[in-house]
Design an enzyme around this catalytic site. Sequence first.
Site, PDB file in Angstrom:
ATOM      1  N   SER A  10     -42.389 -21.956  -0.357  1.00 20.98           N
ATOM      2  CA  SER A  10     -41.696 -20.695  -0.594  1.00 20.98           C
ATOM      3  C   SER A  10     -41.883 -20.228  -2.044  1.00 20.98           C
ATOM      4  CB  SER A  10     -40.220 -20.846  -0.235  1.00 20.98           C
ATOM      5  OG  SER A  10     -39.567 -19.606  -0.204  1.00 20.98           O
ATOM      6  N   LYS A  67     -40.326  -4.318   4.869  1.00 18.74           N
ATOM      7  CA  LYS A  67     -40.415  -3.949   3.457  1.00 18.74           C
ATOM      8  C   LYS A  67     -40.418  -5.189   2.571  1.00 18.74           C
ATOM      9  CE  LYS A  67     -38.299   0.667   3.462  1.00 18.74           C
ATOM     10  NZ  LYS A  67     -37.158   1.473   2.976  1.00 18.74           N
TER      11      LYS A  67
END
Length: 450
Positions: free
Chosen positions: A117, A157
Amino acid sequence: MRTLVSTRRARSAALLLFLLIGPALATLGLAEEGDPPVAATPRVLWVPFEGVIGTVASHFLVDAIDEAEKRAVDAVVIEIDTPGGLDTAMREIVKRILASRVPVIVYVSPSGSRAASAGAFIALAAHAVAMAPGTNIGAAHPVNLGGAPSDSTMSEKATNDAVAYIRSIAEERGRDAEWAERAVRESESTSAGDAVRLGIADCLAATRAELLQLLDGREVRIGGEATSLRIRDAVIEELSMSRRYRFLGFLNDPTVAYILLMLGFYGLFFELSAPGHVLPGIIGAICLVLGLFALKSFSINYAGLALMFLGVLFFAAELFVPSYGALTAGGAAALLLGSVLLFRSPAPFLRVSLAVILPAVLVTVAFFAFALAMTLRIRKRKPTTGRRGLIGQTGVARTAIRPRGTAFVSGSHWNAESDEPIAEGDEVLVVSVEGLLLKVRPSGRSRKDG
């Protein structure tokens, strides 16, 4: 004559000066024509970090790069093992790495570690990446830190923003931008060996010495200018977390923050329910402040925090308002719901496990249930002090009571009145109290006050 002596002295001084300086000049000339002078021993600042990328991590790693520039070392190595973390903290670290005037090397180590991540973004931003065998990198898909399900537009987004950011980093460092995009869109994760083959990592190194040897001579760009790493056989200067950072890192854990909040609630409740003990109030206030401080590192749901406060208030109210368990049940429900809703991130390392929440709630319910039972028991207990406490007590008639006289009850002499004649020395039983007059009757036993 004096002039001749002065001339001879000057010639002698010049000859002596030539004899002293001549060999040095000859050595200097040979040095210029022969081998280059021996370079200073290279130095590397080694910065180990393990844990979640949060506020503490960003401050520590940014400070570490600042320290590397201050010491003017040849490179800084960040040895990292992280499951990921907050986007804002990750971006602070990436910006500092990209602006660094010292080459930054990210080393995913030891074996079994990962740069997942947010850790993948940080690794790709480094000037060089090394991985230990048995490590992996990737799985950089953004998670919804709001906790609630987000609509497809907002999710798209966030994903597109993360893709653009990681591609720009990969392109800046000359790494595989296509893989970087897949790491975000598809949460692709790659082993150390595959990362080297794909160009995500620069080398596979099992030890520090091997890393320094393999990356020595590698060309990197600092401030737009190409330079080569000179780190073979470098002196390693280790920079670990200070006590301050370790303490802040301890607080930077959702489970620790949650436990501190619960201890704060307990301490303040004890102090408010039994004022004057002081220590429970001091400990509770400190734990509550530390817990609230720790919460600022996470994305929290204030409705969850309010429910936790409400639950504790319900428990406390049960001790003073006879609701026959209704407030206790409401407090347990509010505390459980608030605990579950408190941390908004779906990432497991950014929220409290149910394995912690359920025991904490059960212990709280058990404690307040015990306190409620003791309170009810005290309320039902027959008074033993004051005038009401005299009812049911036995004493001795000091004088004949027909219908009035005096009696010795509970260590004091009282005026007594009885509807039945009572002889002096007989035992009496208090029936009621009217002001300073006891209403008594014979207890059924007769005894003389010896």
